[in-house]
Structure formats: structure tokens, C-alpha cells
Design a protein around this motif. Sequence first.
Motif, PDB file in Angstrom:
ATOM      1  N   LEU A 339     -42.594  -8.032 -37.190  1.00 46.74           N
ATOM      2  CA  LEU A 339     -43.451  -6.868 -37.373  1.00 46.74           C
ATOM      3  C   LEU A 339     -42.920  -5.627 -36.677  1.00 46.74           C
ATOM      4  CD1 LEU A 339     -46.972  -8.470 -36.818  1.00 46.74           C
ATOM      5  CD2 LEU A 339     -45.954  -7.826 -38.997  1.00 46.74           C
ATOM      6  N   VAL A 340     -42.105  -5.798 -35.644  1.00 43.25           N
ATOM      7  CA  VAL A 340     -41.718  -4.682 -34.790  1.00 43.25           C
ATOM      8  C   VAL A 340     -40.288  -4.258 -35.104  1.00 43.25           C
ATOM      9  CG1 VAL A 340     -43.293  -5.429 -32.990  1.00 43.25           C
ATOM     10  CG2 VAL A 340     -40.928  -6.215 -32.945  1.00 43.25           C
ATOM     11  N   VAL A 341     -39.918  -3.111 -34.539  1.00 44.14           N
ATOM     12  CA  VAL A 341     -38.561  -2.608 -34.732  1.00 44.14           C
ATOM     13  C   VAL A 341     -37.577  -3.509 -33.980  1.00 44.14           C
ATOM     14  CG1 VAL A 341     -39.352  -0.245 -35.046  1.00 44.14           C
ATOM     15  CG2 VAL A 341     -38.790  -1.042 -32.748  1.00 44.14           C
ATOM     16  N   MET A 365     -48.451  -5.119 -24.196  1.00 45.39           N
ATOM     17  CA  MET A 365     -47.124  -4.570 -24.456  1.00 45.39           C
ATOM     18  C   MET A 365     -47.256  -3.382 -25.408  1.00 45.39           C
ATOM     19  SD  MET A 365     -44.855  -7.999 -25.124  1.00 45.39           S
ATOM     20  CE  MET A 365     -43.389  -6.980 -25.298  1.00 45.39           C
ATOM     21  N   ALA A 366     -46.464  -2.358 -25.148  1.00 51.95           N
ATOM     22  CA  ALA A 366     -46.366  -1.223 -26.076  1.00 51.95           C
ATOM     23  C   ALA A 366     -45.200  -1.488 -27.015  1.00 51.95           C
ATOM     24  CB  ALA A 366     -46.165   0.082 -25.317  1.00 51.95           C
ATOM     25  N   VAL A 367     -45.492  -1.683 -28.282  1.00 51.65           N
ATOM     26  CA  VAL A 367     -44.454  -1.998 -29.270  1.00 51.65           C
ATOM     27  C   VAL A 367     -44.517  -0.957 -30.386  1.00 51.65           C
ATOM     28  CG1 VAL A 367     -44.510  -4.449 -28.756  1.00 51.65           C
ATOM     29  CG2 VAL A 367     -45.992  -3.545 -30.550  1.00 51.65           C
ATOM     30  N   ARG A 368     -43.432  -0.893 -31.139  1.00 51.71           N
ATOM     31  CA  ARG A 368     -43.349   0.013 -32.282  1.00 51.71           C
ATOM     32  C   ARG A 368     -43.220  -0.823 -33.556  1.00 51.71           C
ATOM     33  NH1 ARG A 368     -38.247   3.053 -30.240  1.00 51.71           N
ATOM     34  NH2 ARG A 368     -37.966   0.934 -29.441  1.00 51.71           N
ATOM     35  N   LEU A 369     -44.180  -0.639 -34.453  1.00 53.55           N
ATOM     36  CA  LEU A 369     -44.196  -1.404 -35.688  1.00 53.55           C
ATOM     37  C   LEU A 369     -43.213  -0.807 -36.691  1.00 53.55           C
ATOM     38  CD1 LEU A 369     -48.049  -1.850 -36.053  1.00 53.55           C
ATOM     39  CD2 LEU A 369     -46.412  -3.482 -35.120  1.00 53.55           C
ATOM     40  N   GLU A 375     -45.111   5.833 -33.655  1.00 51.73           N
ATOM     41  CA  GLU A 375     -46.332   5.725 -32.865  1.00 51.73           C
ATOM     42  C   GLU A 375     -46.424   4.346 -32.211  1.00 51.73           C
ATOM     43  OE1 GLU A 375     -48.461   7.957 -32.156  1.00 51.73           O
ATOM     44  OE2 GLU A 375     -47.855   9.562 -33.519  1.00 51.73           O
ATOM     45  N   PRO A 376     -46.162   4.206 -30.890  1.00 46.92           N
ATOM     46  CA  PRO A 376     -46.310   2.900 -30.228  1.00 46.92           C
ATOM     47  C   PRO A 376     -47.759   2.418 -30.274  1.00 46.92           C
ATOM     48  CG  PRO A 376     -45.071   4.456 -28.862  1.00 46.92           C
ATOM     49  CD  PRO A 376     -45.671   5.250 -29.983  1.00 46.92           C
ATOM     50  N   VAL A 377     -47.926   1.100 -30.368  1.00 47.68           N
ATOM     51  CA  VAL A 377     -49.252   0.492 -30.386  1.00 47.68           C
ATOM     52  C   VAL A 377     -49.314  -0.560 -29.285  1.00 47.68           C
ATOM     53  CG1 VAL A 377     -49.585   0.910 -32.837  1.00 47.68           C
ATOM     54  CG2 VAL A 377     -48.549  -1.219 -32.100  1.00 47.68           C
ATOM     55  N   ALA A 378     -50.544  -0.912 -28.917  1.00 42.24           N
ATOM     56  CA  ALA A 378     -50.758  -1.880 -27.848  1.00 42.24           C
ATOM     57  C   ALA A 378     -50.923  -3.276 -28.437  1.00 42.24           C
ATOM     58  CB  ALA A 378     -51.984  -1.498 -27.021  1.00 42.24           C
ATOM     59  N   LEU A 379     -50.067  -4.210 -28.039  1.00 39.19           N
ATOM     60  CA  LEU A 379     -50.134  -5.607 -28.466  1.00 39.19           C
ATOM     61  C   LEU A 379     -50.523  -6.454 -27.270  1.00 39.19           C
ATOM     62  CD1 LEU A 379     -49.600  -7.811 -30.628  1.00 39.19           C
ATOM     63  CD2 LEU A 379     -47.247  -7.900 -29.775  1.00 39.19           C
ATOM     64  N   THR A 380     -51.657  -7.156 -27.372  1.00 34.03           N
ATOM     65  CA  THR A 380     -52.129  -8.033 -26.310  1.00 34.03           C
ATOM     66  C   THR A 380     -51.764  -9.477 -26.656  1.00 34.03           C
ATOM     67  OG1 THR A 380     -53.964  -6.545 -25.823  1.00 34.03           O
ATOM     68  CG2 THR A 380     -54.133  -8.798 -24.994  1.00 34.03           C
ATOM     69  N   ILE A 381     -51.117 -10.180 -25.699  1.00 37.45           N
ATOM     70  CA  ILE A 381     -50.680 -11.565 -25.895  1.00 37.45           C
ATOM     71  C   ILE A 381     -51.352 -12.430 -24.846  1.00 37.45           C
ATOM     72  CG2 ILE A 381     -48.693 -13.093 -26.082  1.00 37.45           C
ATOM     73  CD1 ILE A 381     -46.959 -10.685 -26.634  1.00 37.45           C
ATOM     74  N   ALA A 382     -51.970 -13.543 -25.279  1.00 41.24           N
ATOM     75  CA  ALA A 382     -52.655 -14.450 -24.361  1.00 41.24           C
ATOM     76  C   ALA A 382     -52.407 -15.886 -24.804  1.00 41.24           C
ATOM     77  CB  ALA A 382     -54.156 -14.150 -24.326  1.00 41.24           C
ATOM     78  N   GLY A 383     -52.414 -16.803 -23.844  1.00 38.66           N
ATOM     79  CA  GLY A 383     -52.280 -18.212 -24.154  1.00 38.66           C
ATOM     80  C   GLY A 383     -53.582 -18.778 -24.682  1.00 38.66           C
ATOM     81  N   LEU A 396     -54.093  -6.860 -31.810  1.00 37.38           N
ATOM     82  CA  LEU A 396     -53.444  -5.588 -32.111  1.00 37.38           C
ATOM     83  C   LEU A 396     -54.527  -4.592 -32.488  1.00 37.38           C
ATOM     84  CD1 LEU A 396     -50.682  -4.182 -32.437  1.00 37.38           C
ATOM     85  CD2 LEU A 396     -50.761  -4.802 -34.849  1.00 37.38           C
ATOM     86  N   LYS A 397     -54.545  -3.487 -31.779  1.00 37.69           N
ATOM     87  CA  LYS A 397     -55.568  -2.472 -32.020  1.00 37.69           C
ATOM     88  C   LYS A 397     -55.097  -1.518 -33.102  1.00 37.69           C
ATOM     89  CE  LYS A 397     -58.177   1.228 -29.735  1.00 37.69           C
ATOM     90  NZ  LYS A 397     -58.347   2.005 -28.489  1.00 37.69           N
ATOM     91  N   ASP A 398     -55.963  -1.260 -34.069  1.00 37.57           N
ATOM     92  CA  ASP A 398     -55.665  -0.292 -35.128  1.00 37.57           C
ATOM     93  C   ASP A 398     -55.957   1.103 -34.579  1.00 37.57           C
ATOM     94  OD1 ASP A 398     -55.244   1.156 -37.358  1.00 37.57           O
ATOM     95  OD2 ASP A 398     -56.821   0.253 -38.574  1.00 37.57           O
ATOM     96  N   ASN A 399     -54.921   1.748 -34.055  1.00 35.13           N
ATOM     97  CA  ASN A 399     -55.091   3.055 -33.425  1.00 35.13           C
ATOM     98  C   ASN A 399     -54.615   4.195 -34.322  1.00 35.13           C
ATOM     99  OD1 ASN A 399     -52.400   2.479 -33.337  1.00 35.13           O
ATOM    100  ND2 ASN A 399     -52.095   3.097 -31.207  1.00 35.13           N
ATOM    101  N   SER A 400     -54.678   3.988 -35.634  1.00 33.01           N
ATOM    102  CA  SER A 400     -54.239   5.049 -36.542  1.00 33.01           C
ATOM    103  C   SER A 400     -55.098   6.294 -36.385  1.00 33.01           C
ATOM    104  CB  SER A 400     -54.274   4.556 -37.984  1.00 33.01           C
ATOM    105  OG  SER A 400     -55.579   4.103 -38.316  1.00 33.01           O
ATOM    106  N   GLU A 401     -56.434   6.098 -36.207  1.00 35.04           N
ATOM    107  CA  GLU A 401     -57.308   7.253 -36.028  1.00 35.04           C
ATOM    108  C   GLU A 401     -57.027   7.937 -34.700  1.00 35.04           C
ATOM    109  OE1 GLU A 401     -60.253  10.005 -37.037  1.00 35.04           O
ATOM    110  OE2 GLU A 401     -59.190   8.498 -38.208  1.00 35.04           O
ATOM    111  N   GLU A 402     -56.817   7.145 -33.662  1.00 36.67           N
ATOM    112  CA  GLU A 402     -56.483   7.716 -32.352  1.00 36.67           C
ATOM    113  C   GLU A 402     -55.163   8.480 -32.414  1.00 36.67           C
ATOM    114  OE1 GLU A 402     -55.565   6.150 -27.786  1.00 36.67           O
ATOM    115  OE2 GLU A 402     -56.448   4.824 -29.277  1.00 36.67           O
ATOM    116  N   SER A 403     -54.190   7.919 -33.125  1.00 34.84           N
ATOM    117  CA  SER A 403     -52.898   8.599 -33.261  1.00 34.84           C
ATOM    118  C   SER A 403     -53.054   9.906 -34.023  1.00 34.84           C
ATOM    119  CB  SER A 403     -51.904   7.687 -33.968  1.00 34.84           C
ATOM    120  OG  SER A 403     -51.685   6.509 -33.238  1.00 34.84           O
ATOM    121  N   ARG A 404     -53.912   9.879 -35.054  1.00 31.38           N
ATOM    122  CA  ARG A 404     -54.136  11.108 -35.816  1.00 31.38           C
ATOM    123  C   ARG A 404     -54.752  12.186 -34.933  1.00 31.38           C
ATOM    124  NH1 ARG A 404     -58.159  13.685 -38.340  1.00 31.38           N
ATOM    125  NH2 ARG A 404     -59.672  12.121 -37.665  1.00 31.38           N
ATOM    126  N   LEU A 405     -55.732  11.793 -34.107  1.00 34.01           N
ATOM    127  CA  LEU A 405     -56.359  12.763 -33.212  1.00 34.01           C
ATOM    128  C   LEU A 405     -55.367  13.297 -32.187  1.00 34.01           C
ATOM    129  CD1 LEU A 405     -59.824  11.049 -32.600  1.00 34.01           C
ATOM    130  CD2 LEU A 405     -59.323  13.003 -34.074  1.00 34.01           C
TER     131      LEU A 405
END
Length: 798
Positions: A339-341, A365-369, A375-383, A396-405
Motif C-alpha cells: 500500500l505504501v511507497v 507510523m507516518a507512512v505515504r500511500l 500527504e503522509p497518513v497515520a498507520l496504527t499497528i497493534a498485536g 488507518l485514519k481517512d484524513n482526506s478531509e483534514e488534508s484538504r483543510l
Amino acid sequence: MASHPLPSSLTPTRVAALAAGGASLVAALLVLLVARNLVFATSFLAAGLVIGGVIIAWRTLAPQPKPVDREIDWDFTRAIAEASADAVAVTDRAGRLVCANDAYEAMFAGFPTPPGLPLSDAGIGALGQAGRTAWRDGSASVTGLSTGTARLIAEVARAGEDADMLVWRFAAVAEQDLAETTAELIAGEAGDRLGSAGVMAALVESDGRIRAGNRVLAARALVGDEPIAGHDFARLLITDSRGLVRFEREGLDGSPLRVVQMPLVQGDRSPVLVALLDDTDTAPAIGASASAHVRSLVSLMPFGMALVDREGRFLQMNDSFVRAASVDPANPPLYPGDLVVREDKAAVGDAIRRFAGGATHSTDMAVRLKGHPEEPVALTIAGARGLGDASVLLSLKDNSEESRLKREVAQATKMQAVGQLAGGVAHDFNNILTAIMGHCDLMMMRHSPGDSDYDDIQQIRINSNRAASLTRQLLAFSRQQTLRPQILQLPDVVAEVSNLLKRLMGETVKLDVNHGRALGAIRADPGQLEQVVVNLAVNARDAMLSAHPTRGGILTIQTKSVSAAEVRAMKSDILPIADYTALVVSDTGTGIPADILPKIFEPFFTTKEVGKGTGLGLSTVYGIVKQSGGWIFADSKPGPGPDQGATFSIYFPVHASGAAVRIAAPPRHAAKPADMWGTGTILLVEDEDMVRAVAERALTRQGYTVLTAENGEAALELLETSGRPDLLISDVVMPMMDGPTMVRQVRKAYPDLPVIFMSGYAEEQLRKSIDIDAVAFLPKPFSVAQLAAAARDMLAPS
């Protein structure tokens, strides 16, 4: 009766020859039998053969008519196809598209040739097989086709006199709204029958909210008679340490539940039918059973979640995760690293292996899809434990609206900074232009139109006026322009500028003006509104002529009333709910590409050739509209066609009170130079030497006695020795002591002293910091005549 073809050796001519010879022979035999004269019978036979030979020769030598080529009237064929509501196309034996109706163009966004239509690979294959079947059997049909927005059924038939064409007909299949029907069934008697059978049913939207539920579900999950529609489905449930699901209202002592979900239709935002059953099996739900329950809950979460096994492969992704990660449902990724670069793959893979191996807690983690790497996004990983095959939980948070703002805030900050810079540049430039224009005026007073230098001086002044216009555009963009608003009607402004627009548009561009009814009055500067209309019209003209130099296009200017209810129906996050009078300017050009549309209001941004545009036209429009309290929006559909082009919609708030006034025409005769003469003493305070010098010379030539000072402190010292002047003219921004501070000190001694402030900054910006009554304002750059007129007006008896 069956017919048999002639042998190839027996042509029609030969058949005629044989028939003629046979007939002559039979006739000669009859003559011989009747007349009993051999000579006469022989002569009769010879005559018959001669006549037959002549007939055969004529048949052979006569020109044969050529076959007439069959012609098809395609205009008539297309007219017949237009009568059908379905999409119809015709292809020839070579597979070329020879005719299609408008419905075909609308359905497939153009005229692609069947079977190569914008369908899935399976759909194209099925359509191609149907075409081959139609050539063989005469007709064929295909069902289950989909264009992404509609489901289709196709029928193919062989046609034509020579059976050398195929007619393709595509019809949209009307689908029943299963979700709405299911919601009505669940909330009605059908839901009660399910409840009597022990089934609790709910229709859950893609955001996790319940759209409808039956009564037994509401009775078990809620307290009282509260309707269950609108509740968050996941909040009604809890999971114990063994993975058993229960109602949150019943607590851990309640009956365990089994959750079954059934997607109704395909789509990211389609609702899901969920059934809950009392799980009478009291065996521990650890392992596969718990995993199934958790997967059901994960799929209902309104935020992006995914399960990964010990090998690092995806087990499940809910719809929110698919949307946030821009996953292609037809080609889902196998590993999270897909999914990421490329630069982030190693870090994601290491983190997943660490948590799959037993790491506790979680990490962000801040990753780039790949879909939007900027636009980096926040990916949370847990066991994850006790979930069967799943060992890692991703969020994975859908921050498209936040990025637009964020982008909008950054854009607004940049525009504000550029505006401040533009205002400062315009101020300094206005001082220089004041000196240039003033010296030009002074030189023109010493030369007559017949002098050799007069034309050169006139050209300098013309160029200075062009530069002054550029500074006004900079001030308009930075919203620091001096506006003189009036209460007026938009149609009056458009009417004033219509004649000018007709000349600007030329012969190939048609101007279409439409005015709505019951328009509310607005408060704005009519001159600046005219500049808005002209700028938008000129841009539209250039766009249409660049696309169609000879054909041109249509420029439409429309005024209309927009009520608060209509604004509320727009559901705009930007436009406040109020009554507006709108100005809509649209064209039939090529439109604005989507990647350029967000940049069009930026200063100095232009798509025209070098030397053909300053890039300040639309930024000036934006500044004037915003400074007038309005809102402007641009919409475009790039591509040729009558429904394409660019549309600019401007909304001005309706003025609450006051009657609209007509725009007064400018005076026909300007004041004569003799009217500018005056007498009296003027104190001139200006820190710019060149501006001070030209203003002093100009006022002196008009008959005034002029005292000069380079700053406020020098002016106060001069007043102590010279006494009270008749008029004080001062710059606003000066070093050491500025103009307003100096005037306050002077007014203590001379309260009724008339004052004129002059500045390269905008009057409205300065009014905020100047709390002095009875002062006039003269914006730079100004001419000698304007300075003399301002002095005369202030000294004229009231």
C-alpha cells in the motif's frame, strides 16, 4: 417447386440460340408434312435460322445494363435510431462503426466501436462472443454488463439486404432499491415475524449507523421505547475476554450473540443486513468462532481497520480501510507494504513482523500511500491475540478531509502573505509614479500639442497610467484597494458595461445576458464590479477563441436571486446561509483542467503565452469580491461541447436596508484649469523628496504659498515659527513621527484646520488606524490636477 441452376456452359444467349434452332427445325418438318414440298420446307428452315441468328447477334452485341450500387441513407437511419430511448449502434462487416445515436454517445462517453466499450474485460469478451454469434445465427443477447454507473443488457442482430451489418442495442436495467425495501420490511410486519423466530435484524449503513431495525432488537438493545434508527451499531455490543459478543445493555451476564452479516448490493457505501441470534452454545469462543465475531465487528467499524496474519498477509479489510488506503477492490494488495511507497515498505514490514512475533502495546507510523504520496497518513499497528489466524491489527485514519483543510489553510496563509507583500510594493511604487506623473503634468503645461516633445511626454504619461492600473490590481488582490461602495442593483452594473463587452467580444463571440426577477440590492463599488465583469468576460473570450478561432462561442452573463433555503440545500461548507444576489459568468470554451483550477486565483498565475497576460486578472476579481463581502466559486468541465467550459459564480449578500440607486454617469465636462487656481498657505509634509518636490511645484503654480517639511517633527517646528496655515497636506506613513500623530498635535492648537492625507496605501486600511475627524484622503499616484482639485475643495467656503 424446386429450381435448379443452369450449367455454366449454357449461358442465356446459348439457350436462346438452341431454342430458335429447335423452333425452326420443328416448323420446317411441319411444312414438309403439310406441303409435301422439300424445297419450300428447306427454304423455311433457312429463313428461321437466319432470323434466329439475327436475334442471337442482337442479344450478344447489345450493351448490358450495369448493376446499380445500393446506397444507404445514413441520415434517415440515424433519425430512426434517435427515436429509440436505448443506445443503438451499427457496425459493418469490417467491424467499423458507421452509425450511432445520441443515447449511445451519452452512455459510453463518446463513440467507441463495439465490442471495445468501457466495460470490464469479462463484459468485453461476452460482447465479442455475442457479435460472432449474431453473424452466425442472426441474433444474440448479453446480460449482466456494467458501465460502473448502470447495469446493461445488450442485443445484437444481423441486418441489411446483404446481411452485412450488425445492429447493437444497449438498454439500462432498472434495479429495485433493495436497501429501501429491506429497511421497510425490517421495520414492518416482516421484522416482527423474524423477531418471533428469535432473529434480531438491522440494516446498518456504511458509517456504522442503524438505518432500520426490528422491534425485538430495539427491546433487547435499548432502554424504553427509544427508536433504534440512528444509533451506532457497534456501541450497542460488547465483547468479553473469551471473544463472546453481548448486548452492552445486558452486560456480561447477558446471552451471547452470534452476528451474521449479509451485504445486499456491491459498493463501498452500501448498507449491510445484520442478523443477531442468541448463541446457545456455551463452549469457549476462542479461536475460529471468536475470529468470526471479531471480523464481523471489524467490518462494521466506521474507521479503517484491517487484520493481518502471522505471515504478514492481509486477512480482512473493512470498507473504511479500503477507502482510506485507496485500495482497488478488483486487485487487492497481498501485504500491507504493497500500500505504501517504496521508501516506507521496509519500515512497515519490520513493524508487522515485530508485532506478529509477540510485541505488545501499539505503535503509530507516518507512512505515504501510493495513491497520494504527497500527504503522509497515520498507520496504527497493534498485536492481536485470540483471534484465530489474525495476529496484527492495522488502523488507518481517512484524513482526506483534514488534508484538504490543511491545504486550504496553507493556501489562505500564502495568499495573505503575498497580499501583504503586494500592498507594500504598491505603496512604494505609487510614490515613484506620483513623481513621474507629476513631472509629466508640469512639462505638459509648458508644451502645446504642436511641440516636438509633447507626444513623448504624452506617451510617458500613458505608460505611467498603465503602471498605476497595475498597482490598483495589486491593491485589489491584497484587498487593500480604496472602495467607494453604493447600494445598487447588479443588472444596472451589467447594463453599464454591456456595450463595452460587445466591442471586446468581437464578431465571433455572442453575448447572452439574462436577468432574474426580484433581485435584492447589494452594497458594492460599481466601478470595481464593472472591472470584475470585464475581467471575467475577457478571460472567457480568450478561452473560446483559443479553442475555436473562427467559430468563437457564447458568453452568458446571468443575475439571479438565491434564497437562504437554496443556500442551505447546497450544503456548502464555505458559503454562509443568507440571502444573496448572484452573478454567474459562463462560457463555451475548453474549460479549466482540474489540476489548474485550484491555482487560478493566485497572483501572477497564467496559462497564456509569455507576454500576453500578467496573471493578475482573476486575482484582482477575487480581491474585489472578497473586499466587497462576497464569495466567488469556479467550476469547469474541460472538453469540447455545449455543456462544457468554465463557470464563475459570485454571491453578494443582499443589503438589509436602503434603496438601490442607479449609477450616475460621469460629468461630461471636467473642471477647467482656471478653476484650479487658489490662494492661501499650505503646509506640505512628505518624507519622499521626489513626491514633495513635484507637489510643491504643482501647488505653487496654482497660486498657493507652500511650506514644506520632510517629517512630522520638522512640521511641528515649522508651525511654531510660521503660524497657522490655511491647509495641511501630509503623508500618512513617515519615519520618526507619522502623519496622524503629527495632525493630532496640530489640532490641539488649530482644531478647525483642514487636513488632507495622501498615501500609497489604501484608504480603508488607513481608516482603521486614523481616528481623526474632518480629514480628506488623496490616494497615490495622483496627478497635478487631482492635487489642485483636492486643495481647492478643502479651501472652498462651505
